[in-house]
Scaffold this active site. Structure first.
Site, PDB file in Angstrom:
ATOM      1  N   ASN A 183      -5.715  12.492   0.919  1.00 43.03           N
ATOM      2  CA  ASN A 183      -4.748  11.688   1.664  1.00 43.03           C
ATOM      3  C   ASN A 183      -5.517  10.885   2.702  1.00 43.03           C
ATOM      4  OD1 ASN A 183      -1.908  10.990   2.053  1.00 43.03           O
ATOM      5  ND2 ASN A 183      -2.161  11.908   4.063  1.00 43.03           N
ATOM      6  N   LYS A 184      -4.772  10.072   3.473  1.00 32.90           N
ATOM      7  CA  LYS A 184      -5.402   9.216   4.464  1.00 32.90           C
ATOM      8  C   LYS A 184      -6.416   9.945   5.336  1.00 32.90           C
ATOM      9  CE  LYS A 184      -4.941   5.881   4.533  1.00 32.90           C
ATOM     10  NZ  LYS A 184      -5.848   5.137   3.630  1.00 32.90           N
ATOM     11  N   ARG A 207       0.860  -1.187   0.000  1.00 33.43           N
ATOM     12  CA  ARG A 207       0.000   0.000   0.000  1.00 33.43           C
ATOM     13  C   ARG A 207       0.893   1.232   0.000  1.00 33.43           C
ATOM     14  NH1 ARG A 207       2.343   2.201   3.551  1.00 33.43           N
ATOM     15  NH2 ARG A 207       0.846   3.887   3.420  1.00 33.43           N
ATOM     16  N   GLY A 208       0.234   2.361  -0.252  1.00 38.85           N
ATOM     17  CA  GLY A 208       0.990   3.607  -0.418  1.00 38.85           C
ATOM     18  C   GLY A 208       0.958   3.965  -1.889  1.00 38.85           C
ATOM     19  N   ALA A 209       0.523   5.175  -2.207  1.00 35.09           N
ATOM     20  CA  ALA A 209       0.256   5.539  -3.599  1.00 35.09           C
ATOM     21  C   ALA A 209       1.370   5.149  -4.575  1.00 35.09           C
ATOM     22  CB  ALA A 209      -0.056   7.037  -3.665  1.00 35.09           C
ATOM     23  N   ARG A 233      -7.928  -0.210  -6.641  1.00 39.52           N
ATOM     24  CA  ARG A 233      -8.217   0.848  -5.657  1.00 39.52           C
ATOM     25  C   ARG A 233      -8.415   2.154  -6.428  1.00 39.52           C
ATOM     26  NH1 ARG A 233      -4.306   1.282  -0.646  1.00 39.52           N
ATOM     27  NH2 ARG A 233      -6.151   2.290   0.262  1.00 39.52           N
ATOM     28  N   ASP A 276      -2.436  11.057  -1.989  1.00 38.72           N
ATOM     29  CA  ASP A 276      -2.865  10.023  -2.938  1.00 38.72           C
ATOM     30  C   ASP A 276      -3.334  10.632  -4.249  1.00 38.72           C
ATOM     31  OD1 ASP A 276      -3.313   8.860  -0.051  1.00 38.72           O
ATOM     32  OD2 ASP A 276      -3.096   7.162  -1.425  1.00 38.72           O
ATOM     33  N   GLN A 303      -1.762   2.374   9.951  1.00 43.56           N
ATOM     34  CA  GLN A 303      -0.502   2.520   9.212  1.00 43.56           C
ATOM     35  C   GLN A 303       0.527   3.305  10.031  1.00 43.56           C
ATOM     36  OE1 GLN A 303      -3.555   3.070   7.871  1.00 43.56           O
ATOM     37  NE2 GLN A 303      -3.611   2.659   5.660  1.00 43.56           N
TER      38      GLN A 303
HETATM   39  C1  LIG Z   1       3.498   7.811  -0.157  1.00 45.27           C
HETATM   40  S1  LIG Z   1       2.069   6.932   0.353  1.00 45.27           S
HETATM   41  C2  LIG Z   1       0.825   8.061   0.035  1.00 45.27           C
HETATM   42  C3  LIG Z   1      -0.462   7.774   0.812  1.00 45.27           C
HETATM   43  O1  LIG Z   1      -1.002   6.445   0.585  1.00 45.27           O
HETATM   44  C4  LIG Z   1      -1.534   5.953   1.836  1.00 45.27           C
HETATM   45  O2  LIG Z   1      -2.805   5.339   1.721  1.00 45.27           O
HETATM   46  P1  LIG Z   1      -2.950   3.719   1.922  1.00 45.27           P
HETATM   47  O3  LIG Z   1      -2.174   3.338   3.146  1.00 45.27           O
HETATM   48  O4  LIG Z   1      -4.448   3.499   2.060  1.00 45.27           O
HETATM   49  O5  LIG Z   1      -2.408   3.123   0.639  1.00 45.27           O
HETATM   50  C5  LIG Z   1      -1.642   7.193   2.698  1.00 45.27           C
HETATM   51  O6  LIG Z   1      -2.781   7.962   2.349  1.00 45.27           O
HETATM   52  C6  LIG Z   1      -0.340   7.874   2.305  1.00 45.27           C
HETATM   53  O7  LIG Z   1      -0.238   9.161   2.785  1.00 45.27           O
END
Ligand SMILES: CSC[C@H]1O[C@H](OP(=O)(O)O)[C@H](O)[C@@H]1O
Length: 349
Positions: free
Chosen positions: A250-251, A51-53, A94, A240, A199
């Site tokens: 973002n989150k 996960r993570g953009a 996603r 994101d 996270q």
């Molecule tokens: C560099 S990661 C960017 C962003 O992605 C994460 O979401 P997720 O854990 O649901 O994939 C989070 O919003 C990060 O800030």
């Protein structure tokens, strides 16, 4: 004695499979998984094993290359049609992180530039590797610009994990902290646990401790009290999807931190690569916000903590309006308002 900065590589390309760090098992277990099929890649993204953009985009790109390598078609049109089906399938994993679609578009362009099956298979692997290697350099540059904003001894809050494991390396919001260790600059980080998927507690606290960064874990509800009583100087978050006017998805919980930053008069920074900008959107009003299953909220560690059949709203992201954002830190430089006017000077899509 200074701990060596161990920035984990969360994604690795092997000809027959992709190896990922299983982010759902951290911090209790450092487990690596081999993804051999397109379905393995899709599942790893949907279930947040990766996960993570940026990491989502990189993994999807490798997934396209993996799927293409497995095809036995010798007739290019039918081969190309099946690769495009794989791209469409991964695009449905996603909806919010635009990096996924940016990476898949690059893979489709690489396919379109090929004329034979063998040429396409080679081009697709090379394009995915380019996306990976570019992201590593991009994140390091974001770290350099971000670090320039923090005086030694700064106390900085963050949410979720925008770290090395969410990218090729270094991360975005966490990149300044990784570089601060390399440059022997002391920064103190307050990491919000980031309910419901945690996270922050599971990933950011783990990643920063591994790197030797001074990190304190708090619950999301403690953010305001922590800013006031612990002298937090700034907030930095990942992204994101960023619209053309700077509105940033973002989150979930990020918007609330931006409101707190405004209240306390401290800077609120977004850190993101160019691939996170979606200039087709004039504002954040149309950024698709992923809603995830109720169990992420009603259960903790598999144990029910809410009544059966309770109504649940579980948006995985929120949108911070541009007027609450002090600056957007990219690999091209630090973008300040007016974002409508200035984003275009740095980001060309
Ligand atoms: C560099 S990661 C960017 C962003 O992605 C994460 O979401 P997720 O854990 O649901 O994939 C989070 O919003 C990060 O800030």
């Amino acid at each position: 004695m200074q701990k060596v900065t161990t920035i984990p590589y969360s994604i690795q390309w092997n000809e027959s499979h992709i190896t990922i760090l299983n982010q759902q098992e951290l911090p209790l277990k450092t487990e690596f998984l081999e993804l051999h099929t397109l379905e393995d890649v899709f599942d790893s993204i949907v279930t947040l094993k990766v996960r993570g953009a940026p990491a989502i985009g990189i993994t999807a790109a490798f997934g396209v290359a993996l799927a293409a390598n497995a095809l036995e078609d010798e007739f290019f049109p039918s081969f190309a049609a099946k690769v495009k089906e794989a791209i469409t399938y991964l695009a449905s994993s996603r909806p919010t992180a635009v990096n996924l679609f940016w990476a898949l578009n690059r893979m489709e362009s690489a396919l379109s530039g090929s004329t034979t099956v063998n040429e396409a298979k080679t081009d697709l692997v090379h394009e995915a590797l380019k996306i990976y290697l570019e992201d590593e350099e991009t994140c390091r540059q974001i770290g350099e610009y971000g670090l320039s904003l923090f005086k030694p001894g700064s106390r900085v809050m963050t949410i979720c994990n925008a770290g090395g494991i969410a990218t090729a390396r270094y991360g975005t919001a966490l990149a300044p902290f990784h570089l601060s260790i390399e440059k022997n600059i002391h920064l103190k980080v307050f990491a919000c646990e980031t309910r419901p998927v945690l996270q922050g507690s599971r990933l950011t606290a783990w990643e920063l401790m591994e790197a030797g960064v001074d990190v304190t874990l708090i619950t999301d509800s403690m953010a305001a009290h922590t800013i006031r009583t612990k002298g937090v100087n700034a907030i930095i978050v990942g992204a994101d999807r960023i619209a053309a006017n700077g509105d940033t998805a973002n989150k979930i919980g990020t918007f609330g931190l931006a409101v707190l930053a405004k209240h306390f008069g401290i800077p609120f920074y977004v850190a993101a690569p160019s691939s996170t900008f979606d200039l087709t959107l004039d504002s954040g009003d149309h950024i698709p916000i992923e809603e995830r299953n109720a169990e992420e909220i009603t259960h903790v560690g598999g144990i029910r903590v809410a009544p059966e059949d309770v109504a649940v709203f579980n948006p995985a992201f929120d949108v911070t309006p541009n007027e609450l954002i002090t600056a957007i830190i990219t690999e091209k430089g630090i973008i300040y308002p007016d974002y409508k006017e200035n984003i275009g000077k740095y980001i060309a899509h």
